[in-house]
Design a protein around this motif. Structure first.
Motif, mmCIF file in Angstrom:
data_model
loop_
_atom_site.group_PDB
_atom_site.id
_atom_site.type_symbol
_atom_site.label_atom_id
_atom_site.label_comp_id
_atom_site.label_asym_id
_atom_site.label_seq_id
_atom_site.Cartn_x
_atom_site.Cartn_y
_atom_site.Cartn_z
ATOM 1 N N MET A 107 0.874 -1.314 0.116
ATOM 2 C CA MET A 107 0.084 0.013 0.066
ATOM 3 C C MET A 107 0.841 0.954 -0.049
ATOM 4 O O MET A 107 1.970 1.321 0.788
ATOM 5 N N THR A 108 0.436 2.137 -0.806
ATOM 6 C CA THR A 108 1.218 3.479 -0.949
ATOM 7 C C THR A 108 0.540 4.364 0.412
ATOM 8 O O THR A 108 -0.433 4.784 0.263
ATOM 9 N N MET A 109 1.502 4.652 1.199
ATOM 10 C CA MET A 109 1.198 5.523 2.545
ATOM 11 C C MET A 109 2.230 6.538 2.258
ATOM 12 O O MET A 109 3.033 6.915 1.655
ATOM 13 N N PRO A 110 1.741 7.491 2.780
ATOM 14 C CA PRO A 110 2.421 9.082 3.236
ATOM 15 C C PRO A 110 3.897 8.805 3.626
ATOM 16 O O PRO A 110 4.884 9.665 2.993
ATOM 17 N N THR A 111 4.120 7.775 4.265
ATOM 18 C CA THR A 111 5.470 7.435 4.520
ATOM 19 C C THR A 111 6.409 6.718 3.706
ATOM 20 O O THR A 111 7.467 6.104 4.127
ATOM 21 N N GLY A 112 5.755 6.071 2.705
ATOM 22 C CA GLY A 112 6.246 5.294 2.017
ATOM 23 C C GLY A 112 5.545 3.899 1.598
ATOM 24 O O GLY A 112 4.182 4.027 2.007
ATOM 25 N N THR A 113 5.748 2.957 0.843
ATOM 26 C CA THR A 113 5.077 1.714 0.526
ATOM 27 C C THR A 113 5.119 0.730 1.882
ATOM 28 O O THR A 113 6.346 0.259 2.263
ATOM 29 N N ARG A 114 4.105 0.307 2.362
ATOM 30 C CA ARG A 114 4.026 -0.637 3.144
ATOM 31 C C ARG A 114 3.352 -2.088 2.853
ATOM 32 O O ARG A 114 2.106 -1.970 2.342
ATOM 33 N N THR A 115 3.724 -3.105 3.250
ATOM 34 C CA THR A 115 3.090 -4.181 3.222
ATOM 35 C C THR A 115 1.804 -4.438 4.326
ATOM 36 O O THR A 115 2.419 -4.591 5.479
ATOM 37 N N LYS A 116 0.642 -4.718 3.769
ATOM 38 C CA LYS A 116 -0.568 -4.947 4.727
ATOM 39 C C LYS A 116 -1.027 -6.362 4.460
ATOM 40 O O LYS A 116 -1.210 -6.676 3.267
ATOM 41 N N LEU A 117 -1.620 -6.887 5.401
ATOM 42 C CA LEU A 117 -2.813 -7.770 5.325
ATOM 43 C C LEU A 117 -3.815 -7.351 4.639
ATOM 44 O O LEU A 117 -4.592 -6.219 4.968
ATOM 45 N N ALA A 118 -4.017 -8.070 3.368
ATOM 46 C CA ALA A 118 -5.203 -7.807 2.530
ATOM 47 C C ALA A 118 -6.578 -7.900 3.228
ATOM 48 O O ALA A 118 -7.399 -8.747 2.661
#
Length: 573
Positions: A107-118
């Motif tokens: 996921m593209t977040m304000p702080t960068g790309t993070r991997t999240k449980l979908a």
């Protein structure tokens, strides 16, 4: 499960070092140092006072009592509790599988790309959120995801499991592979009438007032909500009209699904049929993203690979280059959550290891296309048969010459609707139907005897088993009926529709009555069990089955008389 000797229980001391992963209202989730593929959920002290030890143990034992195929399906589609964990001899929690890697998304977040449980709730926040986070989806994906949810519910219900708190907070999605759904928090499910925890509901996902929670019919209500909200992209949408853009058939099904009359709600099998039809026509598959795994050709469907390379048809080459969707151009460093780090290292999925850098790219969503034309075709009304290869080549030439490449595909899809596969004669079709009907009556006497045993409170375990077997038999018959060719018989499409509906309703009634038998056994035939929800559901579904059988025999008996087969009363279907 890794418990010594396949034991259903293990002491917490056998789990080794515990690493905190997450904490919620029910308890805490830990990684263990002895099994990186599973995590330990430890209930909080207040929740432990409500845990049904016997129900949790039965859940852990359930896979061992299923067929190998069903056991595989259970582990493939759910984070099923596999081992009960104890502390000082008392239940403290359980071990469950980690969600497979395909159920995580960048996921593209304000702080960068993070991997999240979908979690599915990520898809219900509107178009703007989807664009900002890189979680844009297509109707093609939604249809496949919902089909897999319906298929999973059908499997669970067949095994007397109700999800109960069916919501986007305990349902994961996958852009990468089928099945596209995965259920978590399975200890909240009701299994064969028993619940580990008190049944609760997620806000905005509650069933109409007065209904018992965690039944197959409440799952059917929430499935209708899920379909509406997936296409609306909203957390609390309830208007089925949003489904008209896909097909009015989905809207009509959702309207029934939200009915306060539980007997009117479509079951998962009916949802599957309608979703499958929607997938076969009227929806445009999402473009296939460029490759995201090194060393392999782009994941391009066969129809785009005439020479084995990721060729793009001319009408998709305005500039001669392949356009890569923005959500496959992630930037920033990949932050991998601790539950993906069983060895302490930031494990990057294989498809994210393009150059050895932890650079996240979303796995490509490749729609599963409906099957192509059958092997042989014959024009409607024609008296001779043609070779499929000749017909197919001629059709392609005509389409391209007449319409050009961009419109040829649409023309061919329309044209094939006016063709039919090589099929048996009317007499042969009638014979196949008569043979199936002869088989359909085999279990009827046993079912009637089993229901009489339940009403008399005797041989309840045997009655439940008999009804389970009957439900399985109806499933097989329904699949046979669905595959029967009936196009040459009078009102053949209606004939098949009514028969499959009758078998679907009968199967559902058998499953409900099996649940009634088990509830009667647990309640020692108390009055509340005699009037329980399973009996009411079984009676309602049996009534629907009877109505469909009557409609079927009204269509069948004239055909039977014409071709010399036995005419039937509806009670013999």
């Amino acid at each position: 499960m890794f418990a010594p000797g396949g034991a259903v229980r293990v002491d917490v001391s056998a789990l080794g070092h515990l690493t905190l992963l997450d904490k919620g209202g029910q308890g805490t989730v830990y990684a263990t140092s002895v099994d990186g593929s599973r995590v330990y959920k430890e209930y909080s002290a207040p929740v432990l006072t409500t845990v049904d030890d016997g129900a949790l143990t039965a859940m852990a034992r359930l896979p061992g009592g299923l067929t190998p195929a069903d056991a595989r399906s259970l582990t493939e589609r759910t984070a099923w509790p596999g081992t009960v964990v104890t502390r000082n001899g008392k239940v403290s929690g359980f071990l469950m599988p980690r969600a497979p890697q395909r159920f995580y998304v960048p996921m593209t977040m304000p702080t960068g790309t993070r991997t999240k449980l979908a979690l599915t709730q990520l898809l219900l926040n509107g178009d703007d959120f989807a664009r900002r986070t890189g979680l844009t989806t297509s109707d093609a994906f939604r249809l496949e995801f919902l089909y897999d949810v319906a298929e999973t519910l059908e499997f669970l219900h067949r095994n007397d499991i109700a999800v109960g708190d069916l919501s986007p907070k305990n349902l994961c999605f996958s852009f990468a592979a089928r099945p596209r759904c995965y259920f978590i928090d399975c200890d909240a499910m009701r299994v064969r009438g028993a619940s580990v925890l008190d049944q609760v509901e997620t806000p905005d996902w509650a069933v109409p007032g007065g209904e018992q929670r965690a039944t197959t019919t409440t799952d059917e209500y929430k499935l209708a909500l899920l379909v509406i909200r997936m296409f609306a992209g909203e957390q609390n949408a309830t208007d089925p009209a949003v489904l008209d853009r896909v097909t009015p058939a989905l809207r009509r099904l959702a309207e029934r699904g939200l009915s306060g009359d539980a007997s009117r709600r479509p079951d998962p099998a009916e949802w599957k049929r309608t979703l499958a039809m929607a997938m076969r026509g009227g929806t445009t598959p999402a473009p296939v993203p460029a490759q995201s795994r090194p060393g392999r050709a782009a994941n391009v469907p066969p129809w785009n690979r005439p020479t084995g390379s990721p060729n793009v048809p001319p009408w998709n080459q305005p500039t001669g280059s392949v356009t890569v969707p923005s959500w496959n151009r992630a930037t920033g460093s990949a932050t991998v959550p601790p539950w993906n780090q069983p060895t302490g290292s930031a494990t990057v999925p294989p498809w994210n290891q393009a150059t050895g850098t932890a650079r996240v790219q979303r796995p490509a969503f490749v729609p599963v296309q409906p099957p192509g034309p059958p092997a042989a075709f014959v024009p409607v009304g024609a008296g001779r048969r043609f070779r499929a290869g000749t017909i197919a080549k001629l059709a392609v030439v005509v389409a391209v010459l007449a319409y050009g490449l961009p419109q040829a595909g649409d023309w061919l899809r329309t044209a094939t609707e006016n063709w039919r596969p090589d099929r048996p004669t009317p007499a042969e079709q009638a014979r196949s139907m008569a043979d199936l009907l002869a088989d359909s009556g085999n279990d009827r006497k046993k079912v009637i005897a089993a229901i009489e045993d339940i009403m008399d409170c005797r041989r309840l375990t045997q009655a439940a088993t008999t009804l389970d077997d009957a439900a399985s038999s109806r499933t097989a018959l329904r699949d046979r009926a669905g595959a029967l060719p009936t196009g040459e018989l009078a009102r053949g499409a209606e004939l098949k529709t009514e028969l499959t509906a009758a078998l679907d309703w009968s199967r559902a009634a058998d499953q409900a009555y099996a649940g009634w038998a088990r509830n009667m056994a647990r309640a020692d035939c108390g009055s509340s069990a005699r009037r329980g929800v399973d009996r009411a559901r079984g009676d309602a579904q049996s009534k629907q089955a009877t109505a469909a059988k009557k409609r079927f025999v009204a269509l069948w008996n004239p055909i039977a008389a014409q071709y010399g087969h036995e005419q039937l009363s509806y009670v013999r279907v």
